[in-house]
Design an enzyme around this catalytic site. Structure first.
Site, mmCIF file in Angstrom:
data_model
loop_
_atom_site.group_PDB
_atom_site.id
_atom_site.type_symbol
_atom_site.label_atom_id
_atom_site.label_comp_id
_atom_site.label_asym_id
_atom_site.label_seq_id
_atom_site.Cartn_x
_atom_site.Cartn_y
_atom_site.Cartn_z
ATOM 1 C CD GLU A 131 -2.962 -1.069 2.412
ATOM 2 O OE1 GLU A 131 -4.144 -1.336 1.868
ATOM 3 O OE2 GLU A 131 -2.550 -0.689 3.535
HETATM 4 C C1 ACM Z 1 -2.191 -5.198 4.000
HETATM 5 O O1 ACM Z 1 -3.367 -5.654 4.599
HETATM 6 N N1 ACM Z 1 -1.954 -3.974 3.747
HETATM 7 C C2 ACM Z 1 -0.895 -6.069 4.177
#
Ligand code: ACM
Length: 687
Positions: A322
């Site tokens: 992310e």
């Molecule tokens: C995640 O759930 N961002 C690895």
């Protein structure tokens, strides 16, 4: 700490009776309630009776870890039976003899021998294993075999030959968003031992907190943690504690995104000037490390040198998930760097960063683990891929020769049912979407999986009730043979392991009565709590990411409402829905009809009894509409049940009634889902 007596008491008799009936119906007791189920189990005749003379002895090879395990085992035996066990007491002198061939590795390794054999006869049980690691697992199996019988506490005669299906059976705990004190960390590790999980994945840095003491860069914890971090001594103690329980510890320092807390003390690492504050909100944020500066890698080299020395495991997790790239887009110097190096987009820039970090991790003697974003065209082949955005990336990784672990399907923060998690299998994706099946060599790249606990909506107080017992079902998926996938059997065995986990100080598997008592305020009149419990037992928290969409939460938001006091999954609702399903398909018995009616009558009448209590405390005031909706749902259910039992014609208003039920399903203003709705809808739809 919450004792299980506080946790279980105060149940009104009618609820106890109904809950007991639902828990025991349909449970075939042919197998002991083991979880995970062993690879091979042969029941034998007879049983070993346990009395105060029972003892466990080590025969042959031993080491301090095994001695400590024996001592803990005996303490657990006493706790589970209430019988003081001193070898010299009069009695049968039944024995458990532990025979281990030789030592295990100094640092527990991936794929190390975990097998054991357990043979129980009426006089003697023998636990044999190649290494103490296998013996640790066998001791847990023995503890799960202890049952109350008409003759007293006993272990059934049995012959078990057991080993895990997957070598990597993990639990990830996010200690960044909400810090988890050492007590919760240790108890989580205790629970892991009970269900044979063997990797504690310790998520240690986030936008919302940097949680380990760095001596090289003290402003990491100094400015990035609110003083809530683990000292290096505490880390070493925890690693030793886990090793004693057959558990590896793999730290995760997430980068280049999820790094705001690093930048509070070291803004020069970031891709925008700052200054930075600890992030208090939940979500995906822009701050990211600057991948274009050599100084970033110099910092990371020193940092990783310090942390790889602190954590002895051969694997080291550097996150990688992310990173939204917005700071990179906005930084002219980074844009110029990308042009100069022919880097076409942010994914390629992150891949370049990952490759540099991977070199550093390797130089410090570790193998890198990353979330599935790190799987790029040029990712080095010894990187382990943790699949979270879907199981397909795991299959793709395996096909391309990368080892991987599955977490997609095991996100226990999303409030899915144990049954859903249970059926997610690391090898499922390999059969998906018309892709060619994996070869056996490719399948061997799939090392296992991890139950994954993110803590936006989890405080230390409620951690255990959301990790357990569902993680036990996932543990069985990862340990037991692939064809062990009978959901009713899993649910029939879950209460036993849930109860055992309570002995380990992990309140789980039910509504937190102590939290209900806190909610209702200072009144000494406790008569309202049972009515609150009736409501609490049939609601569930929002699924997936819905809770954060209902209102704005941050690190300072108290998590002390009814939605926080309940487990992810309502046993009562699951059983009621099953009852309604039997009525719907015509297979219900007269007793099923009577039981469905008892629940509906209880729910219909509950609101009138509960209403006066709700207005007495700010913490319960929000529950008024929830309680009224439950009563209304039950009234609809009773009308439908009357019609079904009188063989009446279908309700002309059926569609309207179903729409009304849907409108009451939630999540509502209390962030609660009314789980009477699915079963009542089935009744309304019954012809
Ligand atoms: C995640 O759930 N961002 C690895």
């Amino acid at each position: 700490m919450v004792s299980s007596s506080v946790y279980r008491r105060l149940l009104p008799i009618c609820v106890v009776a109904l809950a007991w009936a639902t828990h025991t119906s349909g449970q075939a007791q042919s197998l002991p309630a083991l979880m995970p189920l062993p690879a091979h189990l042969d029941p034998r005749s007879g049983q070993m009776l346990l009395d105060g003379s029972f003892d466990a002895t080590i025969d042959g090879f031993s080491e301090p870890r095994l001695e400590r395990a024996r001592t803990r085992f005996m303490a657990r035996m006493v706790q589970q039976t209430g019988i003081p066990m001193v070898g010299s007491a009069p009695g049968t002198h039944a024995r458990l003899v532990i025979r281990v061939a030789g030592p295990s590795q100094p640092v527990q390794a991936l794929g190390e021998d975990e097998a054991y054999r357990l043979d129980v006869t009426p006089q003697r049980a023998t636990l044999s294993a190649g290494t103490p690691l296998g013996a640790l697992h066998g001791l847990q199996t023995f503890l799960q075999l202890v049952t109350a019988t008409p003759q007293g506490f006993a272990v059934p005669a049995v012959s078990i030959a057991d080993q895990p299906r997957f070598p990597w059976r993990g639990l990830m705990l996010d200690t960044g968003r909400h810090f988890m004190p050492l007590e919760q960390v240790r108890q989580t590790i205790d629970g892991m031992e009970a269900v044979k999980l063997n990797v504690f994945h310790w998520h240690l840095s986030e936008d919302q907190g940097f949680r380990v003491e760095s001596k090289q860069f003290p402003l990491l914890q100094g400015k990035g943690s609110d003083g809530l971090f683990y000292t290096q001594d505490q880390v070493r103690e925890t690693v030793a504690y886990a090793r004693d329980r057959g558990i590896r510890v793999i730290p995760e320092f997430d980068m280049p995104g999820h790094t705001t807390a690093w930048f509070v003390g070291y803004p020069e690492l970031a891709s925008a000037p700052g200054p930075y504050q600890i992030e208090r909100r939940w979500g995906v944020f822009d701050p990211a490390m600057d991948p274009s500066r050599e100084e970033t890698y110099q910092f990371l080299d020193t940092f990783l040198g310090e942390m790889t020395a602190l954590f002895p495991d051969a694997y080291f997790h550097v996150g990688g998930d992310e990173c939204n790239g917005k700071q990179w887009d906005a930084n002219p110097r980074i844009q110029a760097f990308m042009r100069a190096h022919g880097i076409k987009d942010n994914a390629a820039l992150q891949a370049r960063f990952t490759a540099r970090v991977q070199q550093l991790v390797t130089r410090h003697g570790k193998q890198m683990v990353g979330w599935d974003e790190v799987l790029q065209p040029d990712t080095p082949h010894d990187v382990v891929i943790q699949s979270w955005r879907g199981p397909e990336s795991l299959a793709e990784a395996a096909r391309r020769g990368y080892r991987g672990i599955l977490s997609s399907g095991y996100y226990i923060d999303l409030n899915q049912s144990a049954g859903e998690h249970y059926l997610a299998d690391p090898l499922n994706a390999t059969e998906a979407k018309g892709a060619p099946p994996l070869t056996p060599a490719q399948e061997a790249n799939i090392l296992g999986g991890e139950t994954t606990m993110w803590t936006e909506f989890i405080t230390p107080e409620i951690l255990a009730n959301r990790v357990w017992p569902r993680s036990a079902a996932i543990a069985e998926r990862l340990w037991s043979p692939r064809d062990v996938r009978d959901v009713p059997s899993m649910y029939a065995r879950l209460p036993r392991i849930s109860h055992e986990l309570e002995y380990l100080g992990l309140p789980n598997g039910g509504v937190r009565i102590d939290m209900l008592e806190r909610m209702r305020g200072g009144s000494t009149d406790s008569t309202g709590v049972p009515h609150l419990l009736v409501l609490a037992q049939v609601v569930q928290p929002p699924r997936d990411y819905q809770r954060g969409e209902l209102k704005t939460y941050d690190q300072f938001t108290p998590l002390n409402r009814l939605v926080d006091a309940i487990p992810a999954e309502s046993d009562v609702a699951r059983e009621f829905t099953a009852l309604a399903g039997r009525i719907h398909d015509g297979s219900a018995s007269a007793a099923d009809h009577a039981e469905a009616r008892r629940w509906l009558v209880l729910w219909q009448g509950n609101d009138a009894a509960l209403a006066p209590l709700l207005s007495a405390s700010a913490a319960t005031a929000e529950l008024g509409p929830t309680s009224r909706n439950l009563a209304r749902t039950a009234a609809i259910g009773l009308t439908a049940l009357d019609r079904i039992e009188q063989h009446g014609p279908a309700d002309a208003r059926q569609q309207e009634v179903l729409a009304e039920l849907k409108s009451m399903a939630g999540p509502d203003q209390s962030a609660l889902r009314n789980m009477a709705v699915p079963g009542v809808s089935l009744l309304v739809e019954t012809r």
